[in-house]
Design an enzyme around this catalytic site. Sequence first.
Site, PDB file in Angstrom:
ATOM      1  N   ASN A  12     -11.103  -5.469  -7.972  1.00 25.71           N
ATOM      2  CA  ASN A  12     -10.434  -6.326  -9.049  1.00 25.71           C
ATOM      3  C   ASN A  12     -10.029  -7.209  -8.912  1.00 25.71           C
ATOM      4  OD1 ASN A  12     -10.139  -3.127 -10.205  1.00 25.71           O
ATOM      5  ND2 ASN A  12      -8.751  -2.713  -9.115  1.00 25.71           N
ATOM      6  N   ASN A  74      -6.789 -10.415   1.143  1.00 27.62           N
ATOM      7  CA  ASN A  74      -6.475  -9.579  -0.210  1.00 27.62           C
ATOM      8  C   ASN A  74      -7.019  -8.286  -0.529  1.00 27.62           C
ATOM      9  OD1 ASN A  74      -5.336  -8.450  -2.628  1.00 27.62           O
ATOM     10  ND2 ASN A  74      -5.253 -11.045  -3.144  1.00 27.62           N
ATOM     11  N   ALA A  77      -5.040  -2.979  -4.782  1.00 28.38           N
ATOM     12  CA  ALA A  77      -3.838  -1.808  -4.261  1.00 28.38           C
ATOM     13  C   ALA A  77      -4.055  -0.582  -2.742  1.00 28.38           C
ATOM     14  CB  ALA A  77      -4.419  -0.780  -5.788  1.00 28.38           C
ATOM     15  N   GLU A  98      -2.435 -11.051   4.940  1.00 32.44           N
ATOM     16  CA  GLU A  98      -2.007 -10.695   4.129  1.00 32.44           C
ATOM     17  C   GLU A  98      -1.805 -10.854   3.037  1.00 32.44           C
ATOM     18  OE1 GLU A  98       0.377  -6.475   4.317  1.00 32.44           O
ATOM     19  OE2 GLU A  98      -0.085  -5.883   1.748  1.00 32.44           O
ATOM     20  N   HIS A 100      -0.926 -11.980  -1.350  1.00 29.80           N
ATOM     21  CA  HIS A 100      -1.385 -11.145  -2.455  1.00 29.80           C
ATOM     22  C   HIS A 100      -0.566 -12.125  -3.542  1.00 29.80           C
ATOM     23  CE1 HIS A 100      -1.679  -6.906  -1.566  1.00 29.80           C
ATOM     24  NE2 HIS A 100      -0.186  -7.048  -0.595  1.00 29.80           N
TER      25      HIS A 100
HETATM   26  C1  DQA Z   1      -2.129  -8.089  -5.814  1.00 31.22           C
HETATM   27  C2  DQA Z   1      -1.581  -7.132  -5.923  1.00 31.22           C
HETATM   28  C3  DQA Z   1      -1.920  -5.635  -5.907  1.00 31.22           C
HETATM   29  O1  DQA Z   1      -0.878  -4.905  -6.570  1.00 31.22           O
HETATM   30  C4  DQA Z   1      -2.938  -5.178  -7.260  1.00 31.22           C
HETATM   31  O2  DQA Z   1      -3.204  -4.133  -6.996  1.00 31.22           O
HETATM   32  C5  DQA Z   1      -3.738  -6.443  -7.185  1.00 31.22           C
HETATM   33  C6  DQA Z   1      -3.033  -7.262  -6.812  1.00 31.22           C
HETATM   34  C7  DQA Z   1      -2.328  -9.313  -6.364  1.00 31.22           C
HETATM   35  O3  DQA Z   1      -3.143  -9.931  -5.453  1.00 31.22           O
HETATM   36  O4  DQA Z   1      -1.250 -10.264  -6.497  1.00 31.22           O
HETATM   37  O5  DQA Z   1      -4.575  -6.105  -7.462  1.00 31.22           O
HETATM   38  O6  DQA Z   1      -3.174  -7.704  -4.743  1.00 31.22           O
END
Ligand code: DQA
Length: 146
Positions: A12, A74, A77, A98, A100
């Site tokens: 995503n 990244n 989920a 990592e 986010h």
């Molecule tokens: C994410 C946070 C995750 O919880 C979410 O599922 C994502 C994006 C972020 O970049 O904030 O797809 O990794």
Amino acid sequence: MKPVIAVVNGPNLGRLGRREPAIYGNRSWEEIWQRLVLDFPEVELEYFQSNHEGALLDYIETLADRGMVGLVINPGALAHQSYALRDCLKALGVSMVEVHLSNVHARESFRSTSLISPVVTGQIVGFGPAGYRLAVQALLDRLEAP
Ligand code: DQA
């Protein structure tokens, strides 16, 4: 020879800029990536994104053999659900950050748990696209002074 660092985005994250902009911002990945490449002319950056867990594992497990010195990931989920990704990263043997974009600790409770955090070098959350830049810089600093 320039050090090579891989930047990987999980499920995503190919739709940044269009996906829930109130949470993930208005900038597309293309914009974020162009800026990142400009910021680090001394590094060769390689990018991979997939919505498929297996494709991510197939890519990541080749990184050390291909001479990569670090990984910025990244996992989307998959951070919260994938033991397979955790095992893959644990076996990799290179420094890893990592990232986010959002502050996962300030959202739904399931996002507070990352299965991969214990096996990566460090974590940057909540700084939006700047997280990728901070992560590459952290890997470079570590290369100079491990
Ligand atoms: C994410 C946070 C995750 O919880 C979410 O599922 C994502 C994006 C972020 O970049 O904030 O797809 O990794």
